[in-house]
Scaffold this active site. Structure first.
Site, PDB file in Angstrom:
ATOM      1  N   TRP A  54      40.051  35.375  43.763  1.00  0.00           N
ATOM      2  CA  TRP A  54      39.008  36.035  44.573  1.00  0.00           C
ATOM      3  C   TRP A  54      37.793  35.142  44.721  1.00  0.00           C
ATOM      4  O   TRP A  54      37.181  35.078  45.792  1.00  0.00           O
ATOM      5  CB  TRP A  54      38.637  37.389  43.981  1.00  0.00           C
ATOM      6  CG  TRP A  54      39.765  38.372  44.017  1.00  0.00           C
ATOM      7  CD1 TRP A  54      40.356  38.975  42.944  1.00  0.00           C
ATOM      8  CD2 TRP A  54      40.458  38.869  45.174  1.00  0.00           C
ATOM      9  NE1 TRP A  54      41.373  39.805  43.370  1.00  0.00           N
ATOM     10  CE2 TRP A  54      41.454  39.767  44.732  1.00  0.00           C
ATOM     11  CE3 TRP A  54      40.334  38.640  46.554  1.00  0.00           C
ATOM     12  CZ2 TRP A  54      42.320  40.425  45.602  1.00  0.00           C
ATOM     13  CZ3 TRP A  54      41.193  39.302  47.425  1.00  0.00           C
ATOM     14  CH2 TRP A  54      42.169  40.191  46.946  1.00  0.00           C
ATOM     15  N   ASP A 112      30.531  39.276  42.528  1.00  0.00           N
ATOM     16  CA  ASP A 112      31.575  40.217  42.920  1.00  0.00           C
ATOM     17  C   ASP A 112      32.000  40.930  41.640  1.00  0.00           C
ATOM     18  O   ASP A 112      32.562  40.312  40.738  1.00  0.00           O
ATOM     19  CB  ASP A 112      32.749  39.438  43.537  1.00  0.00           C
ATOM     20  CG  ASP A 112      33.965  40.307  43.833  1.00  0.00           C
ATOM     21  OD1 ASP A 112      33.947  41.510  43.532  1.00  0.00           O
ATOM     22  OD2 ASP A 112      34.946  39.746  44.375  1.00  0.00           O
ATOM     23  N   LYS A 169      38.922  49.661  42.771  1.00  0.00           N
ATOM     24  CA  LYS A 169      39.309  49.274  41.428  1.00  0.00           C
ATOM     25  C   LYS A 169      38.799  50.299  40.421  1.00  0.00           C
ATOM     26  O   LYS A 169      39.557  50.832  39.654  1.00  0.00           O
ATOM     27  CB  LYS A 169      38.763  47.878  41.077  1.00  0.00           C
ATOM     28  CG  LYS A 169      39.081  46.812  42.130  1.00  0.00           C
ATOM     29  CD  LYS A 169      40.566  46.493  42.236  1.00  0.00           C
ATOM     30  CE  LYS A 169      40.960  45.810  43.538  1.00  0.00           C
ATOM     31  NZ  LYS A 169      40.458  44.470  43.720  1.00  0.00           N
TER      32      LYS A 169
HETATM   33  C1  LIG Z   1      40.488  43.482  44.813  1.00  0.00           C
HETATM   34  C2  LIG Z   1      39.409  42.489  44.769  1.00  0.00           C
HETATM   35  C3  LIG Z   1      38.855  41.937  45.932  1.00  0.00           C
HETATM   36  C4  LIG Z   1      39.356  42.276  47.310  1.00  0.00           C
HETATM   37  O1  LIG Z   1      38.977  43.551  47.653  1.00  0.00           O
HETATM   38  P1  LIG Z   1      39.244  44.116  49.113  1.00  0.00           P
HETATM   39  O2  LIG Z   1      38.507  45.403  49.062  1.00  0.00           O
HETATM   40  O3  LIG Z   1      40.713  44.269  49.272  1.00  0.00           O
HETATM   41  O4  LIG Z   1      38.677  43.157  50.077  1.00  0.00           O
HETATM   42  C5  LIG Z   1      37.823  41.042  45.799  1.00  0.00           C
HETATM   43  N1  LIG Z   1      37.339  40.708  44.597  1.00  0.00           N
HETATM   44  C6  LIG Z   1      37.856  41.211  43.456  1.00  0.00           C
HETATM   45  C7  LIG Z   1      37.282  40.800  42.152  1.00  0.00           C
HETATM   46  C8  LIG Z   1      38.897  42.121  43.502  1.00  0.00           C
HETATM   47  O5  LIG Z   1      39.402  42.620  42.376  1.00  0.00           O
END
Ligand SMILES: *Cc1c(COP(=O)(O)O)cnc(C)c1O
Length: 360
Positions: free
Chosen positions: A101, A171, A195
């Site tokens: 990511w 993030d 998540k």
């Molecule tokens: C799942 C995830 C993403 C991607 O998320 P989307 O909502 O599908 O764009 C980005 N960063 C992390 C850390 C993730 O776990």
């Protein structure tokens, strides 16, 4: 069929209480005679939903007054572009690449400016967090970027990097609301909801107010400019209303559990059960350097791909679902987010012990 223990990395398990409340309100939300899915996002009922969600989130995270909370769309991946578009005034940004990511965010930023990878753990399949105490932070960097919890690899920054005065952008998709945090250490913190905090379709960004400006990269779409969303209190256009409603219910559920300190205590207990077993197992082992282990995502292997596949298939039959590891790591991964009850982790460890007894 009853409910399973769902160890999916995302979309992931939600608190049963939240799902039951939503079910009870499905046809008639709070006497409105309609579902939240059917109501105007300009209605008084929805205003109450989004305002309460923001207030509860601010309380949980102790968000100071000089930070805005935005409910956005496009997932965390959309913010990979929004971050440079809104922040790259000098067109320079430093990225710490600790997984897929972070790497995707880094690649996206390169479309807009000089994004530099100032540290990486790719040399060892992202199984650790590099030492970030004295990195070569660029003098003209607009920000330093991390993915705080690496969902795929199961690592977590337990100490934030020394950004040498630059704003930190994080993030936090897979560790959002899993433990207390000090928001003032971040310029921007954002996470996709699916998540740990709700259904897919919502991304929550907590942004220091001075970083929300009209001074964005030329060509930035109106929708991706944080100021558009901030000025409209996340209602510039139709928001992902039902998703925000569920997030709001999850925030209230976390408050009832005792807030983030209580979540952290439970999450530590659950993780200790699983890591404790992995550390003494003769068959299974964790794949991450111990001091960098995530409380949320726990990858493990037997060392034999066929045995891993057998484990995943048999676990599924026992009601332990979605334990297959990400294709880039292989093996297994148990995601044990806030909503995974301790009983689920106990059931998993008991199943692993039995599997080990019969297969070692
Ligand atoms: C799942 C995830 C993403 C991607 O998320 P989307 O909502 O599908 O764009 C980005 N960063 C992390 C850390 C993730 O776990």
């Amino acid at each position: 069929m009853g409910r399973v223990y769902n160890f999916s990395a995302g979309p992931a398990v939600l608190p049963e209480e939240v799902l039951e409340e939503a079910a009870a309100e499905m046809l008639d939300y709070a006497g409105t005679g309609m579902s939240v899915m059917e109501m105007s996002h300009r209605s008084a009922a929805f205003a109450d939903i989004i305002e309460s969600a923001e207030a509860d989130l601010r309380e949980l995270l102790s968000v100071p007054d000089n930070y805005r909370v935005l409910f956005l769309q496009g997932g965390a991946s959309q913010q990979f572009a929004a971050v440079p578009m809104n922040l790259m005034k000098n067109r320079v940004a430093d990225y710490i690449v600790t997984g897929s990511w972070a790497k995707k965010a880094f690649k996206e930023a390169k479309l807009y400016g000089d994004a530099r990878a100032i540290a990486s753990s790719e040399d060892e399949t992202f199984s650790y967090i590099p030492d970030c105490s004295d990195l070569p932070v660029s003098e003209d960097a607009d920000y330093v970027y991390i993915c705080e919890n690496n969902t795929i690899y199961g690592t977590k920054f337990h100490t934030l990097p020394n950004t040498k005065g630059k704003d930190l952008v994080a993030d936090v998709s897979s560790c959002f609301l899993s433990e207390p945090v000090d928001i003032t250490k971040y310029g921007v913190m954002y996470g996709g909801a699916q998540k740990n905090i709700g259904p897919a379709g919502v991304v929550v960004s907590v942004i220091r107010e001075d970083l929300i400006t009209d001074d964005v990269l030329e060509g930035t779409p109106t929708m991706l400019k944080w100021k558009t969303q901030a000025d409209a209190n996340s209602l510039y256009n139709t928001p992902p209303a039902y998703g925000i409603y569920i997030c709001g219910k999850v925030f209230k559920w976390i408050k009832r559990q005792g807030g983030l300190a209580a979540m952290q205590e439970r999450n530590r207990e659950k993780a200790a059960l699983l890591y404790g077993f992995l550390d003494e197992s003769a068959l299974f082992r964790g794949t991450v350097r111990k001091e960098d282990r995530s409380l949320m995502n726990v990858p493990f292997v037997t060392g034999d791909a066929d045995l891993d596949a057998e484990f995943v298939a048999e676990a599924k039959k026992a009601g332990l679902e979605n334990l297959k590891g990400h294709r880039s790591v292989g093996g297994m991964r148990a995601s044990i987010y806030n909503a995974m009850p301790k009983a689920g982790v106990e059931a998993l460890v008991a199943f692993m012990k039995e599997f080990e007894r019969t297969h070692a």
